[in-house]
Every structure is written in structure tokens, then in C-alpha cells.
Design a protein around this motif. Structure first.
Motif, PDB file in Angstrom:
ATOM      1  N   ILE A   9     -12.229  17.951   9.875  1.00  0.00           N
ATOM      2  CA  ILE A   9     -11.177  17.144  10.515  1.00  0.00           C
ATOM      3  C   ILE A   9      -9.856  17.911  10.549  1.00  0.00           C
ATOM      4  O   ILE A   9      -9.184  17.975  11.582  1.00  0.00           O
ATOM      5  N   LEU A  10      -9.498  18.497   9.413  1.00  0.00           N
ATOM      6  CA  LEU A  10      -8.213  19.189   9.321  1.00  0.00           C
ATOM      7  C   LEU A  10      -8.178  20.420  10.219  1.00  0.00           C
ATOM      8  O   LEU A  10      -7.174  20.701  10.882  1.00  0.00           O
ATOM      9  N   ASP A  12      -9.833  20.869  12.992  1.00  0.00           N
ATOM     10  CA  ASP A  12      -9.730  20.419  14.379  1.00  0.00           C
ATOM     11  C   ASP A  12      -8.324  19.880  14.667  1.00  0.00           C
ATOM     12  O   ASP A  12      -7.788  20.080  15.765  1.00  0.00           O
ATOM     13  N   TYR A  13      -7.728  19.223  13.697  1.00  0.00           N
ATOM     14  CA  TYR A  13      -6.378  18.683  13.862  1.00  0.00           C
ATOM     15  C   TYR A  13      -5.368  19.816  14.037  1.00  0.00           C
ATOM     16  O   TYR A  13      -4.516  19.774  14.938  1.00  0.00           O
ATOM     17  N   SER A  16      -5.690  21.450  17.467  1.00  0.00           N
ATOM     18  CA  SER A  16      -5.190  20.646  18.583  1.00  0.00           C
ATOM     19  C   SER A  16      -3.667  20.526  18.584  1.00  0.00           C
ATOM     20  O   SER A  16      -3.058  20.351  19.641  1.00  0.00           O
ATOM     21  N   LYS A  17      -3.030  20.653  17.416  1.00  0.00           N
ATOM     22  CA  LYS A  17      -1.584  20.445  17.313  1.00  0.00           C
ATOM     23  C   LYS A  17      -0.773  21.737  17.330  1.00  0.00           C
ATOM     24  O   LYS A  17       0.378  21.757  17.742  1.00  0.00           O
ATOM     25  N   GLU A  24       1.387  22.917   8.155  1.00  0.00           N
ATOM     26  CA  GLU A  24      -0.035  22.897   7.800  1.00  0.00           C
ATOM     27  C   GLU A  24      -0.195  22.834   6.286  1.00  0.00           C
ATOM     28  O   GLU A  24      -1.051  22.101   5.776  1.00  0.00           O
ATOM     29  N   TYR A  27       0.280  19.324   4.985  1.00  0.00           N
ATOM     30  CA  TYR A  27      -0.897  18.483   5.214  1.00  0.00           C
ATOM     31  C   TYR A  27      -1.983  18.787   4.181  1.00  0.00           C
ATOM     32  O   TYR A  27      -2.613  17.879   3.627  1.00  0.00           O
ATOM     33  N   ILE A  80      -3.955  12.339  10.164  1.00  0.00           N
ATOM     34  CA  ILE A  80      -5.281  12.971  10.052  1.00  0.00           C
ATOM     35  C   ILE A  80      -6.374  11.990  10.474  1.00  0.00           C
ATOM     36  O   ILE A  80      -7.286  12.329  11.240  1.00  0.00           O
ATOM     37  N   HIS A  83      -6.417  11.125  14.202  1.00  0.00           N
ATOM     38  CA  HIS A  83      -7.052  12.191  14.966  1.00  0.00           C
ATOM     39  C   HIS A  83      -8.572  12.080  14.883  1.00  0.00           C
ATOM     40  O   HIS A  83      -9.269  12.189  15.909  1.00  0.00           O
ATOM     41  N   ALA A  84      -9.084  11.841  13.675  1.00  0.00           N
ATOM     42  CA  ALA A  84     -10.536  11.755  13.486  1.00  0.00           C
ATOM     43  C   ALA A  84     -11.124  10.564  14.240  1.00  0.00           C
ATOM     44  O   ALA A  84     -12.203  10.667  14.849  1.00  0.00           O
ATOM     45  N   LYS A  87     -10.966  11.257  18.094  1.00  0.00           N
ATOM     46  CA  LYS A  87     -11.937  12.267  18.528  1.00  0.00           C
ATOM     47  C   LYS A  87     -13.376  11.834  18.290  1.00  0.00           C
ATOM     48  O   LYS A  87     -14.310  12.574  18.591  1.00  0.00           O
TER      49      LYS A  87
END
Length: 319
Positions: A9-10, A12-13, A16-17, A24, A27, A80, A83-84, A87
Motif C-alpha cells: 500500500i505504502l 503504491d501510495y 502515485s503522490k 515519505e 509516513y 494511506i 488510497h488503499a 484503489k
């Protein structure tokens, strides 16, 4: 779908960002603290509102962290999970981190007192002298060395009020010593706005030495200005950005030596608070110096003058 893990997840996040490295890291830090609470066996799909509320109790009641800190953790985790869910990585419809923020306490800005400021410079100047005389014990393990470099870091924070991220991302080409200007890039600003700050007379000598020594070591205009590795044999990356850990280690050691909490942001709060003691004269100047988007943010630094309050109260009762 529900077998997805936090790393996936992280990753992909972040992809995308396209966030800053420091963002980062924040997070990753928050997520690490949540996983430490739940245990690694709890998957993202198993996180529910009740579990989040138990975490809130631990953070606020047991760890006694501030409500503002908790809300910051929630903001990261909510982003987070949003986003999950968006998506399709998680089947949940509702984000378990929605509706769990708390009303933050509004506290005075944390500033450095004149005594703290004096203590900081006395300690650093003593290390500077000891370093030149070769009397520092275990110099390779001392986070306060080279002292001349860190004194320039302190002066830059003291006289410009720039944020930690702005200092770490400052390039040699951003310094115009002839014009007396430092250009702060949009990508390093919290509000993504570029602005310039003046080089104060007291700051100029240290910046000049740092600039000249960097050029002597073949640093280019696009290289970071503040990189302690450039002047230390114990670290390797001499041209890239300075590791934020080096800055954190310096302030941890300095705080221990001063026996009080010292941080980059306290320098920012200090210069703003001191200048805002005359808000009618300095409001727009402080807004420009700190790069605030609105005056309302700058006005947070206005505090009542306690001496003036005391005089006013005494005059009332004297009558």
C-alpha cells in the motif's frame, strides 16, 4: 485483495503522490508506530474503528502525547487507507481512521529564551575552540562536530527562520552573497511557494566560510549547501543532501548539553515571536520572512505582553 500488506500500500501510495523524502519518512514513521501497537500479525484488512480507538487511548492516555500529535498520526493513516480503499486494495467502504481526531489544545509557540540562546552558543563556541586545539574526546563520535559548520546551521536558523526541510534542500546556487539574498525553493516550502530571505549581517561571515569551503571541495551550484559529510571523514555522501538523521543527532546532543529542548522549529518560532511584539510594524515583514500564505498564520505569533498586562491590572486597582 484483503491479503494486501502495508508495504504494498505504502509503495503504491508513494508512487502515485511523488512526495518529498522527508514526507515519505514521516509516513513510514507513523505507520511503524501503528504496526508496533497492533502487532505485525494484524493485516490492513483487519483494522477497524475499535482498534483505532484503542490506539488513540494508548497514544493520549498511556504515552501522554499531545492531541495535535495524535491528529497528525490520524491524518497520515487516513490518507494511506483512503488510497488503499480507492484503489481497491481493501474491500472496506469506510475508512477506520475517519472521525477519530480530537480537538487540539492551543498552546503557546515554543520559543528559545535569551538564556537558552546564550547557553547554545557558549556550548558550541567551547566545542569550536576545543576542536581547534585538538582536545575533544572521541571527536569521530561527537554529533556537534565540526563545530564551525553547526554554528553556521544555528545562525542560519536564527536569522532566517527557515524550516528544517528548507535548510536541508538549500543549494549553493541559492545563495547570493553579493546581493545578500537566500532563495528558498518552492519544492522545499510547506506551501510550495518560492520566496527569498535576506542574509543578516551577523549571518554573512559564517555563510561565506561555508560557501568558500564547499567550492574548495569541488561542490557545484546544484549541490546542497548544508551537508556535514562534505567536511567529515566519517561520512560518505559528500555531495548529496544531508541525511536528516545527522541534523536530528546534532539537536539531540545539543539539547542534552543545554539541558533543554532545542529544535530547528524553535528558532523559527523565536524570531517570529520576537518580531511580532510590534505587530503593527512587523506583520507583513514576518509573513514574508516565514513565507506564510495568509496573515492569519502569522498572527498566531502575537502574544500579550505580560509586563503591559501587569501594569494595566495594577493601574486599575490603584484607582
Amino acid at each position: 485483495m484483503n491479503n494486501v500488506n502495508y508495504d504494498h500500500i505504502l509503495e503504491d501510495y508513494f508512487f502515485s503522490k511523488y512526495l518529498r523524502p522527508a514526507t515519505e519518512w514521516s509516513y513510514q514513521k507513523v505507520l511503524k508506530s501503528f504496526i508496533k501497537f497492533t502487532g505485525p500479525e494484524i493485516t490492513p484488512a483487519e483494522v477497524n474503528k475499535e482498534l483505532v480507538l484503542f490506539w488513540r487511548r494508548q497514544v493520549l492516555t498511556e504515552m501522554k502525547l499531545s492531541r495535535r500529535t495524535w491528529n497528525n498520526k490520524v491524518a497520515h493513516m487516513r490518507a494511506i487507507f483512503n488510497h488503499a480503499i480507492k484503489k481497491g486494495m481493501l474491500s472496506a467502504r469506510d475508512n477506520p481512521f475517519n472521525g477519530v481526531v480530537t480537538r487540539p489544545d492551543i498552546k503557546r509557540k515554543k520559543t528559545l529564551t535569551p538564556n537558552q540562546m546564550s547557553s547554545i552558543y557558549i556550548i558550541m563556541q567551547s566545542y569550536d575552540e576545543a576542536e581547534r586545539m585538538g582536545t575533544v574526546q572521541h571527536p569521530r563520535r561527537c554529533a556537534l562536530l565540526p563545530a564551525w559548520f553547526w554554528l553556521t546551521v544555528l545562525d542560519t536558523l536564527k536569522y532566517t527562520g527557515m524550516r528544517q526541510n528548507q535548510l536541508l534542500n538549500l543549494k549553493l546556487g541559492d545563495i547570493n552573497l553579493e546581493a545578500g539574498i537566500i532563495n528558498l525553493r518552492a519544492e522545499s516550502a510547506k506551501n510550495h511557494r518560492e520566496h527569498a530571505v535576506p542574509i543578516a549581517r551577523a549571518l554573512r561571515p559564517g555563510l561565506q566560510v561555508l560557501y568558500d569551503r564547499s567550492l574548495a571541495l569541488e561542490a557545484k551550484p546544484e549541490d546542497p549547501l548544508f551537508n556535514v559529510s562534505r567536511f567529515s571523514s566519517k561520512r560518505t555522501d559528500s555531495q548529496g543532501c544531508m541525511d536528516p538523521q545527522h541534523l536530528r543527532a546534532f539537536f539531540r546532543r545539543l539539547s542534552k548539553e543545554c539541558r533543554s529542548e532545542i529544535s530547528p522549529h524553535r528558532f523559527r518560532h523565536t524570531i517570529a515571536t520576537n518580531m511580532m511584539k510590534s505587530p503593527d510594524r512587523n506583520l507583513r515583514t514576518v509573513q514574508a520572512l516565514l513565507g506564510h500564505s495568509t496573515v492569519n498564520v502569522t498572527l498566531e505569533y502575537v502574544e500579550g505582553n505580560l509586563d503591559a498586562m501587569r501594569t494595566a491590572v495594577e493601574e486599575v486597582f490603584a484607582r
